[in-house]
Design an enzyme around this catalytic site. Structure first.
Site, mmCIF file in Angstrom:
data_model
loop_
_atom_site.group_PDB
_atom_site.id
_atom_site.type_symbol
_atom_site.label_atom_id
_atom_site.label_comp_id
_atom_site.label_asym_id
_atom_site.label_seq_id
_atom_site.Cartn_x
_atom_site.Cartn_y
_atom_site.Cartn_z
ATOM 1 N N LEU A 61 0.875 -1.164 0.000
ATOM 2 C CA LEU A 61 0.000 0.000 0.000
ATOM 3 C C LEU A 61 0.920 1.223 0.000
ATOM 4 O O LEU A 61 1.924 1.247 0.710
ATOM 5 C CB LEU A 61 -0.882 -0.013 1.256
ATOM 6 C CG LEU A 61 -2.116 0.882 1.326
ATOM 7 C CD1 LEU A 61 -3.063 0.608 0.164
ATOM 8 C CD2 LEU A 61 -2.840 0.657 2.645
ATOM 9 N N ASP A 62 0.584 2.225 -0.807
ATOM 10 C CA ASP A 62 1.427 3.415 -0.909
ATOM 11 C C ASP A 62 1.664 4.050 0.455
ATOM 12 O O ASP A 62 0.793 4.010 1.332
ATOM 13 C CB ASP A 62 0.772 4.458 -1.825
ATOM 14 C CG ASP A 62 0.721 4.004 -3.271
ATOM 15 O OD1 ASP A 62 1.429 3.039 -3.622
ATOM 16 O OD2 ASP A 62 -0.037 4.618 -4.042
ATOM 17 N N ARG A 63 2.841 4.671 0.605
ATOM 18 C CA ARG A 63 3.194 5.324 1.869
ATOM 19 C C ARG A 63 2.106 6.300 2.324
ATOM 20 O O ARG A 63 1.731 6.338 3.498
ATOM 21 C CB ARG A 63 4.514 6.087 1.709
ATOM 22 C CG ARG A 63 4.999 6.760 3.005
ATOM 23 C CD ARG A 63 5.852 7.994 2.719
ATOM 24 N NE ARG A 63 7.116 7.667 2.113
ATOM 25 C CZ ARG A 63 8.306 7.664 2.760
ATOM 26 N NH1 ARG A 63 8.351 7.971 4.033
ATOM 27 N NH2 ARG A 63 9.408 7.379 2.115
ATOM 28 N N ARG A 162 -4.414 5.827 -8.225
ATOM 29 C CA ARG A 162 -4.011 7.231 -8.335
ATOM 30 C C ARG A 162 -3.896 7.658 -9.793
ATOM 31 O O ARG A 162 -4.368 8.740 -10.182
ATOM 32 C CB ARG A 162 -2.684 7.435 -7.595
ATOM 33 C CG ARG A 162 -2.794 7.150 -6.109
ATOM 34 C CD ARG A 162 -1.446 6.997 -5.439
ATOM 35 N NE ARG A 162 -0.658 8.219 -5.501
ATOM 36 C CZ ARG A 162 0.568 8.323 -5.018
ATOM 37 N NH1 ARG A 162 1.160 7.268 -4.457
ATOM 38 N NH2 ARG A 162 1.225 9.467 -5.110
#
Length: 219
Positions: A61-63, A162
């Site tokens: 999962l993205d930061r 995104r």
């Protein structure tokens, strides 16, 4: 419910551990950051058990995002879980707040995603360099300048949600990397709210839910 370094443990057994990741924390290390990660915290936690246990990364999962992640505790569990993500039998849903009013109630975004030398992901018509990405979007609430959406991943490419939303003209709030112009809550307005998979040992369906941040409602 147990927490480690602000990481909430949602479920744990001898084969898997499901956590709720806070925003601002990497899933795994990079060249510039190796210690302040979910993986590092879970390894430390597992190493202190008697007997010590192992931790294996299944997906990321993205930061800047928050939400549900599953890690494996055996190499066999890792392989079986990753197979489910590859064949799309594992399910993931996210809540995001995007800029602008999304007009369609439900729609699908499909493209081939590639990454340039600056690590920026983009859609390309070239199937040889891009990987197929399919995203399903459902509008939950329209505000004057933003829209709350539920996103279901059919594939799990890097920065897929995104990029797809940004290329559709609706970047996620707080996503400066992909054209977001506002950041009122000082984080990416993206949260993994639902995760489902078959248990790697028993085959039993496992389903987990996480409430998205209340701050999303005010955007």
């Amino acid at each position: 419910m147990k927490s480690i370094d602000q990481i909430r443990i949602v479920f744990e057994d001898p084969s898997v551990i499901v956590i709720d990741k806070p925003a601002g924390l990497l899933t795994m290390g990079t060249e510039t950051e190796r210690s302040k990660t979910v993986y590092s915290a879970l390894r430390k936690y597992a190493n202190h058990k008697k007997p010590a246990e192992k931790i294996f990364i299944v997906h990321r999962l993205d930061r800047e995002a928050s939400g549900l992640l599953v890690f494996a505790k055996t190499i066999q569990a890792k392989a079986r879980l990753q197979d489910q993500f590859k064949d799309h039998s594992a399910g993931r849903r996210y809540i995001a707040v995007v800029e602008g009013r999304v007009t369609a109630d439900d729609f699908q975004i499909q493209s081939y995603l590639a990454e340039n030398r600056a690590y920026r992901v983009y859609s390309t018509p070239n199937k040889k360099i891009g990987k197929l990405a399919v995203t399903h979007v459902h509008v939950m609430k329209r505000n004057p300048k933003t829209t709350l959406v539920e996103v279901r991943l059919e594939t799990g490419r890097k920065h897929q949600i995104r990029v797809h939303l940004a290329e559709r003209g609706h970047p996620i709030i707080g996503d400066k990397s992909y054209g977001g112009r506002s950041n009122p809550i000082r984080r990416l307005a993206l949260h993994g709210v639902h995760l489902e998979f078959r248990h790697p040992d028993t085959g039993k369906p496992m389903r987990f839910d996480s409430r998205y941040p209340k701050a999303f409602e005010a955007l």
